[in-house]
Write an enzyme that holds these catalytic residues in place. Structure first.
Site, PDB file in Angstrom:
ATOM      1  N   ASP A  70       0.966  -0.677  -0.279  1.00  0.00           N
ATOM      2  CA  ASP A  70       0.313   0.516  -0.077  1.00  0.00           C
ATOM      3  C   ASP A  70       0.889   1.373  -0.162  1.00  0.00           C
ATOM      4  OD1 ASP A  70      -3.585  -1.136   0.996  1.00  0.00           O
ATOM      5  OD2 ASP A  70      -1.933  -2.214   1.852  1.00  0.00           O
ATOM      6  N   ARG A  78       4.169   2.405   2.242  1.00  0.00           N
ATOM      7  CA  ARG A  78       5.331   1.803   3.712  1.00  0.00           C
ATOM      8  C   ARG A  78       6.467   2.118   3.484  1.00  0.00           C
ATOM      9  NH1 ARG A  78       0.732   0.729   5.416  1.00  0.00           N
ATOM     10  NH2 ARG A  78      -0.527  -0.165   4.883  1.00  0.00           N
ATOM     11  N   LYS A 170      -9.470   0.891  -5.447  1.00  0.00           N
ATOM     12  CA  LYS A 170      -9.582   0.241  -3.813  1.00  0.00           C
ATOM     13  C   LYS A 170     -11.349   1.417  -3.701  1.00  0.00           C
ATOM     14  CE  LYS A 170      -6.306   1.484  -0.976  1.00  0.00           C
ATOM     15  NZ  LYS A 170      -5.195   0.686  -0.149  1.00  0.00           N
ATOM     16  N   HIS A 171     -11.688   1.015  -2.829  1.00  0.00           N
ATOM     17  CA  HIS A 171     -12.270  -0.368  -1.779  1.00  0.00           C
ATOM     18  C   HIS A 171     -14.096  -0.682  -2.689  1.00  0.00           C
ATOM     19  CE1 HIS A 171      -9.616   1.992   1.074  1.00  0.00           C
ATOM     20  NE2 HIS A 171      -8.817   0.379   1.180  1.00  0.00           N
ATOM     21  N   HIS A 183     -11.973  -2.381   9.740  1.00  0.00           N
ATOM     22  CA  HIS A 183     -11.400  -3.099  10.032  1.00  0.00           C
ATOM     23  C   HIS A 183     -11.374  -3.841  11.356  1.00  0.00           C
ATOM     24  CE1 HIS A 183      -8.614  -0.502   7.684  1.00  0.00           C
ATOM     25  NE2 HIS A 183      -7.325  -1.900   7.698  1.00  0.00           N
ATOM     26  N   ASP A 254      -9.727  -7.209   0.516  1.00  0.00           N
ATOM     27  CA  ASP A 254      -9.728  -6.540   1.338  1.00  0.00           C
ATOM     28  C   ASP A 254      -9.021  -7.306   2.190  1.00  0.00           C
ATOM     29  OD1 ASP A 254      -8.275  -4.196   2.411  1.00  0.00           O
ATOM     30  OD2 ASP A 254     -10.121  -3.556   2.935  1.00  0.00           O
TER      31      ASP A 254
END
Length: 505
Positions: A70, A78, A170-171, A183, A254
């Site tokens: 990501d 990252r 996404k998403h 999450h 995901d």
């Protein structure tokens, strides 16, 4: 069909994560057995040389495997988790509304990922952030207008793939109109099919038309389409992507360790079966997976095939689509119309999309992507105060705002500046007492959404009405803020420092 073929087909659909900077032996063995992909997170990345050695090791174990991460820019990074992303957030790009700049940002990120040996970027974010209180999307979105988001999703996709890195919008079908983080729980968007088509699906259509090689699903419930299962596990929802939008590439789930997919007692193995049956091709498992966990998922999927709950043809189709994605990445890097060139040594190098000298790193950034209540006067030796807030789970624990990690930039542009943090009202009162007589710059993420930040902002303005209040998250305008940066990454923070040193012009 023989068991080994089915086993390798299951392996091809799995994309685990792992802990640490080195390729573990169990994961190398899985790759040798046809594992389709590996997802890198911050814990896997130390520096450029280390990450390239890691991706080389992954590709040596399985040359067809896709390395994903990501790297959205802005708050979600990252590669730059230790220092902050130098690229603007998508919200900043949407506010600026310069498609050429967005394409260049996509290209710059794609070039960095190419150099790092990363094949698939789980970006851009194609969500229309229509709910300003959204706790998980916010500045990751280009905006609240579907048409604007669509234009910039297409531009980012073009830039990213021009540099030789696959995009993954996404998403799907859109996480913007939610007030719950998937999450932690299962969000619901209560829109009818017509609204979904006219708003949420618009940016995904733009991504498909721009040639995105992959699309990632969301763990959200859309009762107007499927009242029972979240999008990742819903054949009717994913049919919108295949049949209505005409997408033929790889559908990526995901992370299945998220509560929106595997919560409620379902578990990751069963979520994997349902996701494949619904139409997902590549399954993101999570961040710190193990050989035992993959073995359990694989056994559960194979049992579902044997029981007839997962058609064998669907499993094989998913594996073929992952293989096609891997081949498409290779073709992207060698396509005659791409912006890739080769040096005399054969090394692939990205070429600037405008045919100019090869672009390295982020394009020149400025505060033009900010919102300002009014003119900003130059400051001398201010105090930068950050109001603590929980990090967005998607972004993880990374540096943010103007703080000590930007000491060199502050010394250069605003000598004499100091930085402080406040995690509660008592700590805030102490900082306010200590900063009396000095310019005060208060920073927070989602100042109107988080209760502590609402109370802290009110306290600041009562005691220091001269303070500059800076919103680093999704702004509710005009609100009690002076500047909105549309992001808290390094790029936004350095632009803020420059703005406060020079004043607005």
């Amino acid at each position: 069909m023989d068991d080994e073929t089915l086993r390798r087909a299951v392996n091809a659909t799995l994309m685990p994560g792992f802990e640490g900077p080195d390729l573990p032996g169990w994961l190398a063995a899985e790759l040798a057995e046809g594992l389709g992909s590996v997802c890198l997170f911050s814990t896997n990345i130390v520096d450029a040389g280390q990450v390239r050695a890691l991706t080389d090791a992954i590709h040596a174990a399985n040359p067809a495997a896709l390395v994903a991460t990501d790297e959205e820019g802005g708050d979600v990074t990252r590669l730059h988790h230790a220092a902050g992303s130098p690229y603007p957030s998508m919200a900043s790009l949407g506010h600026l509304d310069d498609e050429d700049m967005t394409e260049r940002v996509g290209f710059g990120i794609g070039a960095e990922l190419l150099a790092a040996g990363i094949d698939l970027n789980l970006a851009p974010d194609a969500d229309v952030n229509s709910n300003p209180r959204n706790p998980v999307i916010g500045v990751r979105s280009f905006g609240a207008d579907a048409g604007l988001v669509g234009r910039h999703v297409a531009a980012y996709t073009r830039g990213l793939q021009a540099a030789g890195t696959a995009a993954c919008a996404k998403h799907f079908p859109g996480h913007g109109d939610t007030a719950t983080d998937s999450h932690l729980a299962l969000p619901t968007i209560t829109v009818d099919a017509a609204t979904l088509a006219a708003r949420e699906l618009v940016p995904f259509r733009a991504a498909v038309e721009a040639g995105t090689l992959a699309v990632m699903t969301s763990h959200i419930l859309v009762p107007s389409i499927d009242p029972d299962l979240p999008a990742t596990l819903s054949a009717p929802v994913l049919a919108l992507l295949r049949e209505d939008l005409g997408f033929t590439g790889a559908i990526v789930s995901d992370a299945l360790d998220m509560a929106g997919a595997s919560g409620g007692g379902r578990g990751i193995p069963e979520a994997a079966v349902l996701a494949l049956a619904a139409g997902c091709d590549l399954l993101c498992i999570g961040t710190d997976n193990t050989a035992e966990q993959l073995a359990e998922i694989r056994a559960h999927v194979l049992a579902a095939v044997a029981e007839g709950r997962l058609p064998q043809t669907r499993l094989l189709d998913a594996a073929e689509r992952v293989a096609a994605l891997s081949a498409a990445v290779a073709a992207l890097r060698d396509a005659p119309g791409s912006f890739l060139t080769r040096s005399s040594s054969g090394t692939v190098k990205p070429q600037d999309p405008r045919g100019e000298a090869r672009h390295e790193g982020p394009p020149p950034l400025s505060a033009s992507g900010f919102w300002l209540r009014g003119p900003v006067a130059p400051l001398t030796a201010p105090v930068f105060l950050r109001l603590a807030s929980t990090a967005n789970i998607a972004a993880g624990d990374t540096v943010w705002g103007v703080a000590e990690h930007l000491a060199d930039e502050l010394a250069d542009r605003l000598p004499g500046s100091t930085c402080a943090d406040a995690a509660d009202l008592a700590g805030l009162a102490s900082v306010l007492d200590a900063s009396a007589g000095r310019p005060l710059v208060v920073q927070g993420r989602d100042l109107a959404r988080v209760p502590f930040l609402v109370d802290a902002t009110a306290m600041v303005l009562q005691r220091r009405p001269d303070a500059l209040v800076v919103e680093l998250g999704w702004p509710e305008l005009p609100g009690a803020i002076d500047i909105a940066t549309y992001g808290s990454g390094r790029g936004a923070a350095t632009c803020l420092i420059r703005l406060l040193a020079e004043g607005s012009r």
